[in-house]
Design an enzyme around this catalytic site. Structure first.
Site, PDB file in Angstrom:
ATOM      1  N   TYR A 132       4.474   4.097   3.677  1.00 16.96           N
ATOM      2  CA  TYR A 132       5.411   3.526   2.563  1.00 16.96           C
ATOM      3  C   TYR A 132       4.012   3.798   1.333  1.00 16.96           C
ATOM      4  CZ  TYR A 132       6.969  -0.201  -0.386  1.00 16.96           C
ATOM      5  OH  TYR A 132       7.592  -0.799  -1.654  1.00 16.96           O
ATOM      6  N   GLU A 175       8.858   4.198  -5.884  1.00 18.45           N
ATOM      7  CA  GLU A 175       8.614   3.903  -4.330  1.00 18.45           C
ATOM      8  C   GLU A 175       8.823   4.981  -3.446  1.00 18.45           C
ATOM      9  OE1 GLU A 175      10.188  -0.009  -2.141  1.00 18.45           O
ATOM     10  OE2 GLU A 175      11.549   1.369  -2.281  1.00 18.45           O
TER      11      GLU A 175
END
Ligand code: GDP
Ligand code: MN
Length: 376
Positions: free
Chosen positions: A101, A185
């Site tokens: 992530y 993101e």
């Protein structure tokens, strides 16, 4: 405004970040063609501006073009957290080794950005952050310095990401800066079994203040899901639909906000926020009234104006002219104060519309509008 995954993917690709080959469509038939072009096996992904698609069944593997058509047919039209799926992206499947992530997000309180990264990416980063905060690294980024290779190395090390991710971290920062984003993101950023680093999913939020520089994305098609808000936006009005029965028009956002509070304090609920700003012309007044009156929940309308640069007589003229073009169907309570208030009030008195009444104080006018709405 948020971008769709396929738009984020396009930006990543333009900035040299590896992404799966992919195409977008709104037609199941075309999905079959695309799957054929991409080699048969594809991942079919709902394009919606909300997270948790995978869990909601919006990300599915299809083994061949016929299955891709079927899967696209299933996913198109699906409702994911209140978002209707209008398009799907078909992507070449990736042989995932590890999921990471990474994101950069504006940290308003710190006056800078924050890099958030974890070696445990995939679907549920929120849960990882909640249950094992140590597994999620948070590294402040000074916007003036940005993410250099050294900084990217620091982020990768803090999160336990492999050194090959450093280049992606630098490029992702370039996406944020060049594209005027408040958030970028990637979840998951994957290392494939073959050792490539690839962005498999992307979320980008653009800064609306920079829209004039980012015209390529056009208007946000999900911004006004309310029909009244869409109609108001088309007329250039600063209107937000609320749940109540007292329509509200005022000049100046601060005055309108306090008008909502005062109406609520009188035991009624405001039906909307509408700031007509400084120029209370007949056209703006007519546009505002027609949007508010077309809301079936509205029982009365409260026009609250404090005359400043645009004096009350000009506003009163605007109201009178607006009433020539808009058929008033509900009682209108007007409070005029400030510059030329007596002249403005006289204009409305003279016009003597049977559904228009004036009250000179904000509290009194709010009370009257609330009464009219609750007894109607
Ligand atoms: P999200 O649920 O909206 O975050 O959608 P993602 O695009 O992140 O996909 C969710 C999950 O589906 C990923 O974390 C992967 O585990 C899986 N997935 C998505 N694309 C692929 C792919 O090409 N290959 C494999 N093996 N899994 C994938
Ligand atoms: Mn994801």
């Amino acid at each position: 405004m948020d971008l769709y995954e396929h738009q984020a993917r396009e930006l990543f690709e333009e900035h040299g970040i590896l992404v799966p080959r992919a195409e977008v469509t709104d037609s199941p038939k075309e999905a079959r063609e695309i799957a054929r072009r991409l080699g048969g096996r594809v991942v079919v992904k709902a394009q919606v501006k909300t997270g948790g698609r995978g869990k909601a069944g919006g990300v599915k593997l299809a083994a061949d073009p016929a299955a891709a058509e079927l899967t696209a047919r299933q996913i198109l039209g699906m409702d994911i957290e209140g978002h209707r799926v209008g398009t799907v992206m078909l992507a070449q499947p990736v042989d995932i080794g590890t999921e990471f992530y990474v994101s950069y997000v504006l940290d308003r309180a710190a006056g800078g950005f924050l890099a958030i990264a974890s070696a445990e990416g995939g679907m549920d980063i929120e849960e990882v952050a909640a249950t094992r905060p140590d597994a999620v690294a948070r590294v402040p980024v000074d916007p003036a310095e940005g993410v250099t290779s050294a900084k990217a190395g620091e982020i990768a090390e803090a999160a336990g990401l492999p050194p090959q991710t450093v280049d992606v971290l630098v490029r992702l920062w370039e996406v944020l800066v060049r594209e005027d984003a408040l958030l970028v993101e990637v979840n998951p950023l994957v290392r494939t079994r073959q050792g490539q680093i690839l962005a498999l999913d992307g979320k980008v939020t653009l800064d609306d203040n920079a829209r004039f520089r980012q015209a390529r994305w056009g208007a946000d098609d999900t911004e006004h899901d309310d029909a009244l808000e869409a109609a108001a936006a088309a007329k250039g009005l600063n209107y937000v639909k609320l749940d109540g029965e007292v329509g509200v028009i005022g000049n100046g956002a601060g005055l309108v906000m306090s008008t909502l509070d005062v109406v609520a304090g009188c035991g009624a609920r405001p039906a909307n926020f509408l700031d007509i700003g400084g120029g209370a012309s007949a056209r703006i007044m007519a546009d505002g009234l027609s949007v508010i009156l077309s809301d079936p929940a509205v029982k009365s309308v409260f026009v609250n104006v404090f005359g400043g640069i645009t004096a009350c007589d000009a506003v009163a003229d605007g109201i009178v002219q607006a009433l020539d073009t808009v058929r008033l169907t509900k009682p209108l309570v007007v409070r005029l104060d400030g510059n030329n208030a007596p002249r403005g009030r006289a204009i409305l008195d003279e016009h003597a519309h049977p559904l228009v009444q004036q009250v000179t104080t904000m509290d009194g006018a709010a009370r009257r509008a609330a009464e009219l709405a609750t007894t109607a």
